[in-house]
Design an enzyme around this catalytic site. Structure first.
Site, PDB file in Angstrom:
ATOM      1  N   TYR A   1       0.834  -1.195   0.000  1.00  9.25           N
ATOM      2  CA  TYR A   1       0.000   0.000   0.000  1.00  9.25           C
ATOM      3  C   TYR A   1       0.874   1.253   0.000  1.00  9.25           C
ATOM      4  O   TYR A   1       1.945   1.273   0.613  1.00  9.25           O
ATOM      5  CB  TYR A   1      -0.895   0.041   1.242  1.00  9.25           C
ATOM      6  CG  TYR A   1      -2.006  -0.981   1.243  1.00  9.25           C
ATOM      7  CD1 TYR A   1      -3.226  -0.711   0.642  1.00  9.25           C
ATOM      8  CD2 TYR A   1      -1.836  -2.219   1.861  1.00  9.25           C
ATOM      9  CE1 TYR A   1      -4.259  -1.637   0.653  1.00  9.25           C
ATOM     10  CE2 TYR A   1      -2.851  -3.157   1.877  1.00  9.25           C
ATOM     11  CZ  TYR A   1      -4.065  -2.865   1.275  1.00  9.25           C
ATOM     12  OH  TYR A   1      -5.072  -3.793   1.276  1.00  9.25           O
TER      13      TYR A   1
ATOM     14  N   TYR B   1       0.101 -10.127   0.054  1.00  5.75           N
ATOM     15  CA  TYR B   1       1.122  -9.589   0.960  1.00  5.75           C
ATOM     16  C   TYR B   1       1.055 -10.279   2.319  1.00  5.75           C
ATOM     17  O   TYR B   1       0.002 -10.791   2.723  1.00  5.75           O
ATOM     18  CB  TYR B   1       0.973  -8.074   1.123  1.00  5.75           C
ATOM     19  CG  TYR B   1      -0.346  -7.602   1.679  1.00  5.75           C
ATOM     20  CD1 TYR B   1      -0.618  -7.592   3.049  1.00  5.75           C
ATOM     21  CD2 TYR B   1      -1.333  -7.137   0.821  1.00  5.75           C
ATOM     22  CE1 TYR B   1      -1.819  -7.145   3.553  1.00  5.75           C
ATOM     23  CE2 TYR B   1      -2.550  -6.683   1.314  1.00  5.75           C
ATOM     24  CZ  TYR B   1      -2.791  -6.693   2.673  1.00  5.75           C
ATOM     25  OH  TYR B   1      -3.990  -6.249   3.157  1.00  5.75           O
TER      26      TYR B   1
ATOM     27  N   ARG C   1      -2.247 -12.357   3.003  1.00  2.18           N
ATOM     28  CA  ARG C   1      -3.556 -11.921   2.533  1.00  2.18           C
ATOM     29  C   ARG C   1      -3.675 -12.189   1.047  1.00  2.18           C
ATOM     30  O   ARG C   1      -2.790 -11.887   0.258  1.00  2.18           O
ATOM     31  CB  ARG C   1      -3.752 -10.416   2.780  1.00  2.18           C
ATOM     32  CG  ARG C   1      -3.765 -10.045   4.234  1.00  2.18           C
ATOM     33  CD  ARG C   1      -5.135  -9.644   4.771  1.00  2.18           C
ATOM     34  NE  ARG C   1      -6.273 -10.312   4.250  1.00  2.18           N
ATOM     35  CZ  ARG C   1      -7.387  -9.711   3.818  1.00  2.18           C
ATOM     36  NH1 ARG C   1      -7.469  -8.399   3.819  1.00  2.18           N
ATOM     37  NH2 ARG C   1      -8.412 -10.416   3.394  1.00  2.18           N
TER      38      ARG C   1
ATOM     39  N   HIS D   1      -6.861  -8.606  -3.044  1.00  2.00           N
ATOM     40  CA  HIS D   1      -8.206  -8.113  -2.760  1.00  2.00           C
ATOM     41  C   HIS D   1      -8.269  -6.611  -2.993  1.00  2.00           C
ATOM     42  O   HIS D   1      -7.249  -5.913  -2.990  1.00  2.00           O
ATOM     43  CB  HIS D   1      -8.620  -8.426  -1.317  1.00  2.00           C
ATOM     44  CG  HIS D   1      -7.755  -7.786  -0.286  1.00  2.00           C
ATOM     45  ND1 HIS D   1      -6.526  -8.299   0.079  1.00  2.00           N
ATOM     46  CD2 HIS D   1      -7.913  -6.654   0.449  1.00  2.00           C
ATOM     47  CE1 HIS D   1      -5.972  -7.537   0.996  1.00  2.00           C
ATOM     48  NE2 HIS D   1      -6.792  -6.514   1.243  1.00  2.00           N
TER      49      HIS D   1
ATOM     50  N   HIS E   1     -10.525  -3.289  -1.473  1.00  2.00           N
ATOM     51  CA  HIS E   1     -11.490  -2.798  -0.490  1.00  2.00           C
ATOM     52  C   HIS E   1     -12.529  -1.927  -1.189  1.00  2.00           C
ATOM     53  O   HIS E   1     -12.181  -1.076  -2.016  1.00  2.00           O
ATOM     54  CB  HIS E   1     -10.783  -1.968   0.578  1.00  2.00           C
ATOM     55  CG  HIS E   1      -9.769  -2.728   1.374  1.00  2.00           C
ATOM     56  ND1 HIS E   1     -10.071  -3.330   2.571  1.00  2.00           N
ATOM     57  CD2 HIS E   1      -8.459  -2.972   1.141  1.00  2.00           C
ATOM     58  CE1 HIS E   1      -8.985  -3.915   3.047  1.00  2.00           C
ATOM     59  NE2 HIS E   1      -7.989  -3.719   2.195  1.00  2.00           N
TER      60      HIS E   1
END
Length: 223
Positions: free
Chosen positions: A92, A131, A141, A144, A146
Site C-alpha cells: 500500500y 502480501y 492476505r 483483494h 477494499h
C-alpha cells in the site's frame, strides 16, 4: 451477524470488538444534517487508477464493473463507491505499510465513482498482489480490493472486500474466513467478465454489491 464482531482467528478483531452490548444513541445534529455528497465532487477520471500520475503503473490492468443493489434487487443510483488497494507487488502507498516490497510511484491505489441510474460503477485499475501480515505465522492476505459504499452522508457507510476467483490463499485467509457461511463468502469473490475485457488492454471482472437481504454482500462491522 456474519461476519461477527469477534472472530478469534482474525486476531485484531479481538481488540476491536465491543465487550458490552451496544448502547443506542438518539440522532444528533451530525446524523440529521451531516455533510451531503454532491455529484460535482466526483470526476469521471477519479475511477481510473492507472492515469493518476505521469507514468504508467506496473502490473496487470483490470476493469472492475458491478452494480450497487438493494435487498429487493433494485439498483441504488447516484451513490458514492470508493476503492483502495495494494499495488501489483502487494504494498500500500501508506506510511504504516512497511512490507519490503517496492512502491510504485505511478500508483496510489485509491479511486471513487458514482453509480449511474441503473446502479452501475466501473473502475480501471491494477490487479493487486498478495502480501504478508502478522495475524499468525506465515500469514498472507489474498489479492483483494477494499470497497466502501456511501449513502448521501458520512454516517451512511458500508465496507467490504472483493477477492479474485481461483486464489489459493483465499481458503487460508482469516478475514475472509470470518464470514462463516460459505455461500456468503463466495459473494465476496468477483467473477471473470469477458464482456468488459478489452483487447490488448485489460481483463474484466464483475463484482456486485448487495445491501441488505438474504443475498447481501458480507460487510465489515462498524468499529
Amino acid at each position: 451477524m456474519d461476519p461477527p464482531y469477534r472472530a478469534p482467528l482474525y486476531r485484531s478483531s479481538l481488540a476491536r470488538c465491543p465487550r458490552q452490548p451496544l448502547v443506542p444513541l438518539p440522532h444528533g445534529p451530525t446524523e440529521r444534517a451531516a455533510p451531503l455528497f454532491g455529484e460535482g465532487l466526483v470526476r469521471p477520471e477519479d475511477a481510473d487508477l492507472t492515469h493518476q500520475h505521469p507514468g504508467e503503473p506496473l502490473g496487470e490492468r483490470i476493469r472492475v464493473t458491478g452494480r450497487l443493489l438493494g435487498s429487493d434487487g433494485r439498483p441504488i443510483a447516484h451513490q458514492l463507491v470508493e476503492i483502495w488497494q495494494a499495488n501489483a507487488a502487494g504494498r500500500y502507498a501508506h506510511q504504516v505499510d512497511q512490507h519490503p516490497a517496492p512502491l510504485d510511484p505511478n500508483f496510489t491505489g485509491t479511486g471513487r465513482s458514482l453509480t449511474d441510474d441503473q446502479g452501475w460503477f466501473s473502475f480501471l485499475t491494477i490487479k493487486p498482489g498478495a502480501y504478508p501480515w502478522r495475524n499468525h505465522p506465515n500469514a498472507w492476505r489474498p489479492a483483494h480490493i477494499h470497497f466502501s459504499v456511501f449513502g448521501r452522508a458520512f454516517t451512511e457507510r458500508l465496507v467490504t472486500q472483493m477477492y479474485f476467483p481461483g486464489d489459493p490463499l483465499l481458503e487460508h485467509d482469516a478475514i475472509a474466513g470470518s464470514v462463516r457461511d460459505p455461500k456468503a463468502r463466495q459473494r465476496m469473490v468477483a467473477r471473470f467478465d469477458w464482456e468488459h475485457t478489452e483487447d490488448h488492454w485489460c481483463l474484466g471482472y464483475r463484482f456486485d454489491v448487495v445491501v441488505g437481504g438474504h443475498l447481501a454482500t458480507p460487510l465489515e462491522p462498524a468499529s
